[in-house]
Scaffold this motif. Sequence first.
Motif, PDB file in Angstrom:
ATOM      1  N   VAL A 100       0.843  -1.195   0.000  1.00 17.21           N
ATOM      2  CA  VAL A 100       0.000   0.000   0.000  1.00 17.21           C
ATOM      3  C   VAL A 100       0.879   1.245   0.000  1.00 17.21           C
ATOM      4  O   VAL A 100       1.848   1.336   0.743  1.00 17.21           O
ATOM      5  N   CYS A 101       0.516   2.203  -0.821  1.00 24.28           N
ATOM      6  CA  CYS A 101       1.262   3.455  -0.881  1.00 24.28           C
ATOM      7  C   CYS A 101       1.145   4.188   0.454  1.00 24.28           C
ATOM      8  O   CYS A 101       0.043   4.423   0.933  1.00 24.28           O
ATOM      9  N   PRO A 102       2.270   4.578   1.053  1.00 25.22           N
ATOM     10  CA  PRO A 102       2.202   5.278   2.342  1.00 25.22           C
ATOM     11  C   PRO A 102       1.662   6.697   2.207  1.00 25.22           C
ATOM     12  O   PRO A 102       1.276   7.308   3.201  1.00 25.22           O
ATOM     13  N   SER A 103       1.635   7.210   1.011  1.00 26.52           N
ATOM     14  CA  SER A 103       1.201   8.592   0.833  1.00 26.52           C
ATOM     15  C   SER A 103      -0.300   8.700   0.587  1.00 26.52           C
ATOM     16  O   SER A 103      -0.981   9.495   1.217  1.00 26.52           O
ATOM     17  N   CYS A 104      -0.841   7.886  -0.322  1.00 23.27           N
ATOM     18  CA  CYS A 104      -2.261   8.035  -0.641  1.00 23.27           C
ATOM     19  C   CYS A 104      -3.069   6.807  -0.238  1.00 23.27           C
ATOM     20  O   CYS A 104      -4.272   6.755  -0.475  1.00 23.27           O
ATOM     21  N   ALA A 105      -2.383   5.802   0.342  1.00 25.02           N
ATOM     22  CA  ALA A 105      -3.045   4.593   0.846  1.00 25.02           C
ATOM     23  C   ALA A 105      -3.705   3.773  -0.262  1.00 25.02           C
ATOM     24  O   ALA A 105      -4.586   2.966  -0.028  1.00 25.02           O
ATOM     25  N   LEU A 146       6.704   2.323  -6.528  1.00 22.22           N
ATOM     26  CA  LEU A 146       6.221   3.516  -7.223  1.00 22.22           C
ATOM     27  C   LEU A 146       4.696   3.514  -7.191  1.00 22.22           C
ATOM     28  O   LEU A 146       4.070   2.555  -7.627  1.00 22.22           O
ATOM     29  N   CYS A 147       4.136   4.584  -6.658  1.00 20.44           N
ATOM     30  CA  CYS A 147       2.679   4.700  -6.674  1.00 20.44           C
ATOM     31  C   CYS A 147       2.273   5.402  -7.956  1.00 20.44           C
ATOM     32  O   CYS A 147       2.632   6.551  -8.186  1.00 20.44           O
ATOM     33  N   ASN A 148       1.541   4.683  -8.805  1.00 23.72           N
ATOM     34  CA  ASN A 148       1.122   5.264 -10.076  1.00 23.72           C
ATOM     35  C   ASN A 148      -0.140   6.100  -9.922  1.00 23.72           C
ATOM     36  O   ASN A 148      -0.647   6.671 -10.876  1.00 23.72           O
ATOM     37  N   ASN A 149      -0.611   6.172  -8.686  1.00 25.67           N
ATOM     38  CA  ASN A 149      -1.770   7.001  -8.396  1.00 25.67           C
ATOM     39  C   ASN A 149      -1.325   8.415  -8.032  1.00 25.67           C
ATOM     40  O   ASN A 149      -1.816   9.395  -8.581  1.00 25.67           O
ATOM     41  N   CYS A 150      -0.360   8.525  -7.092  1.00 27.80           N
ATOM     42  CA  CYS A 150       0.045   9.854  -6.633  1.00 27.80           C
ATOM     43  C   CYS A 150       1.491  10.206  -6.987  1.00 27.80           C
ATOM     44  O   CYS A 150       1.908  11.338  -6.785  1.00 27.80           O
ATOM     45  N   GLY A 151       2.248   9.247  -7.514  1.00 24.53           N
ATOM     46  CA  GLY A 151       3.616   9.549  -7.932  1.00 24.53           C
ATOM     47  C   GLY A 151       4.647   9.518  -6.824  1.00 24.53           C
ATOM     48  O   GLY A 151       5.760  10.004  -6.990  1.00 24.53           O
TER      49      GLY A 151
HETATM   50 ZN   LIG Z   1       0.150   6.998  -3.667  1.00 20.36          ZN
END
Ligand SMILES: [Zn+2]
Length: 247
Positions: A100-105, A146-151
Amino acid sequence: MAKKCIGVREDTGAQCNRSASSGSDFCYRHQSQEGDTTILHRGADVYHCPQDGAELLYVPKKGYHRCKSCKGVLLSAKAIDPKYAEKISQLNEIESHQEVCPSCAEEANLSIHEVEWTWDDGGYGPFGNKYGIGSKAHYEMANVWLCNNCGSLWVPAQRSGPRRLGGRNLDLLFGWRWGLIGHSMWLDNQVKWREKRLEGEAAKERKLAKRRAKSCNHMDTSGAQCAAPKSQKSTHDQDYCYKHQPK
Ligand SMILES: [Zn+2]
Ligand SMILES: [Zn+2]
Ligand SMILES: [Zn+2]
Ligand SMILES: [Zn+2]
């Protein structure tokens, strides 16, 4: 893991950190702060380690968040140039397991890429690759999320190799002030570094196989091979040492 309250403690002004009530970002004590937009905004910058759940600490001089417990580093999309994320997205991808992305979950949009990096045991200057005399270049690889949702990027601490990759060693991965990844040759160098790393690993494997071939074939219960030399005695099974002769 239960979500933590993003509310502010009245006594200290620090984040509350009590478990949030279900369906809320706040604990039962701080429900009254629910509509406070300054707190919601603050809450948006509180990140948790995707690997152990610890709250990430912001390092203002570097512009990233780090995990005190595992030494992983979060480079949120605000901290990096989108073209660097774009470059990383072109690198070899490995299977992800609902990280899970730590920035945007967001989990559905996360990919993990193999980023090659190199360091030199003769010393690494802050302005690039200043190789000392007789020094040796090492080639390593890091799995970068790499989160392709929030970068955003998450760089797990690397435990292999003589140096830990994380925190200030991000300079080894992306270069001092992004000098490596920002370079037009970076993607070409990735291919070269990968070849060098694989060559090195193959050579190490060959060396190990050679050493294994000289040693007794006995394996202990943990799967480790006996280090004793094979028996030379003509009446012995010469694949085994004196002690481990098959009965
Ligand atoms: Zn993210
Ligand atoms: Zn609270
Ligand atoms: Zn951590
Ligand atoms: Zn043996």
